[in-house]
Design a protein around this motif. Sequence first.
Motif: not given
Lengths: 217, 445
Positions: A77-87
Amino acid sequence: MKTRFLSLILACSVSSVLVAEDTVITLEFPPPKVTSTPAPINLPHLELPNKKPPVIKVPTGVTNVAAGKTVTSSDEWPIIGELDMITDGDKESEDGYYVELGEMQQWVQVDLETKTEIYGIGLWHYHAQPRAYLDVIIQVSDDPEFKSGNTTVFNNDHDDSSKMGRGSDPAYVEKNHGRLIPGKKATGRYVRFYSDGNTSDGLNQYIEVEVFGRSVE
Amino acid sequence: MKTTLSELDSSHWSRRGFLKTGFTAGGMVLAAPTILKAQGTGNKLNVALIGVGSQGRVLLDSLLNIEGLHFQAVCDIWELSRRYGVNRLKKAGFDPNGYEDIEDLLANEKDLDAVIIATPDFWHAPHTNMCLKAGLHVYCEKMMAHTIEAASSMVVAQRASGKLLQIGHQRRSNPRYQHALNNIINKAQIPGRITNINGQWNRAVSEDLGSPPRYAIPPATLKRYGFKDMHQFRNWRWFRDLSGGPISDLGAHQIDIFNWFLGTGPKSVMASGGSDYYDTREWYDNVMAIFEYDTAQGPVRASYQVLTTTSAGGGYFEQFMGDEGSVKISENPKLTKVYREDRAPDWDKWIDLKYLLQSEAAYPAENTTVDVRETAPLVAFDLPVVLNKPLHQPHLENFFGAVKGENKLNCDGEHAFASEAAIFKVNTAVAARATIDMKPSDFIA
């Protein structure tokens, strides 16, 4: 924000663009942004400012193979943001562009979908404030669990506080330029990026990773 | 990360540092904060965070290090920031309610004790005043407000409420600053007679802040809360109706130190500045100001510059210059030094008392030759006080200590207003291209 200061030589920030033989990886990056009062940085292994990035020559067929690929993380559960932002190719550091994972050691992992020979890695943590991330370790593996067969391509855990082995790479201050890291021609399907907080807070922010390589399957 | 007493190692700062040394297994560690903090409210103070932008997050990082707090609610008009606050606190073991509107928060959260306000400057006074009126203690970020009238209203509201109002000039609670004032300047009188001050906050060029379209705030919401569009919302510090610009945003920290250390406000302000570099920004992007003080020791003249196109000169510091020495101090310990003039009396006593530390490069090399027309390099000393917490934590601890009756506030509304009164005059002096004289009544709300 679409502005870019510099493009890769023969543009290789997008996976669909090929790099010609013996060209050099040069990261493209967004304009600098500065917010908040910077916290003092005092690390014994901090590299000198303005160190030039390594020169990494790459052969034909090498691209950013991480573009658009699936990212997983140690923090469900990241505090903010989506993991797809990383790529997603966007390297801005402002609100809405980064994923923030919780405290202590965390990791993000990119599935390259095929065994890949890796020449270079681009990494952007949060860079709108001068800060250095702690115990940055990057490993390549064919094991999605990273239990065996791992190759470490970067490790600045100088005191082995992560208990993953002492690293000799320097700590560095985050900038909009990002960090270009030699891939050492390591091979594997998965690339995992560890960090353990930073000099401003105990959290782990990730903006973008790029992996310059080619399939060897 | 290993640390030593001589280092200001940032890994000391957070729960991370504690947890990392207190536990070993990663999986166990992740659960630990939740277990520790989710146990009932008991005698804890119920707190709400109003504004979860960049500064609100800095404060939140410090707040989570302070024992005895129960985070009950967060408020922000931007869903992204609101979600950040809720998720960050949930990770720390709390279960806060999220609100877009502060009035809804105050209507629903009936057992709050205190609020932390880190909204844009033009909202400070309305938010502070409504919270004081609701019977809450308030910690509000500096600058108090975007106008002196609004700042004055906060002091008036505080007096009427009988509640506490702390303003976020966090250096006033920094032990290194307190040591510099109480021991180095006042007790040991290291600088001798202070005649001049110099301060600066210089920052390299930075583009306007943006935001991804998927997180855009609806136009009606922006309008309701006083913003023309997302660009203005993200860059409110540069707009005249919303902020006081860099002299207020950055300069306030340091000009407050001028006034605090001298124990008085200036008798006059003159300044020059302009909106010279950035096309999209209303406020002056560079300001140079001169303040004149009358002190018990004699006149003091202080220069201050805030530049947003260069980080030249080492960033941000304040330097108090006297006839026997000077004290250069900054939140960055690397920029903090004490320099001894040759004519000063022996400082060995203060070194023996640990007021000062001999700097590693204290004396010039023996073979150094000095041109007779130059002044020899000064001998340098360090201050032995290390802040091993996030920069804002001691000031927040001071606030909550006062709420619990354990101590007095280090920067209450009255004192903050007295200090900020001169800062408000800088932009006026720039616009008028004139010297602004100040009288004692100007420093009282």
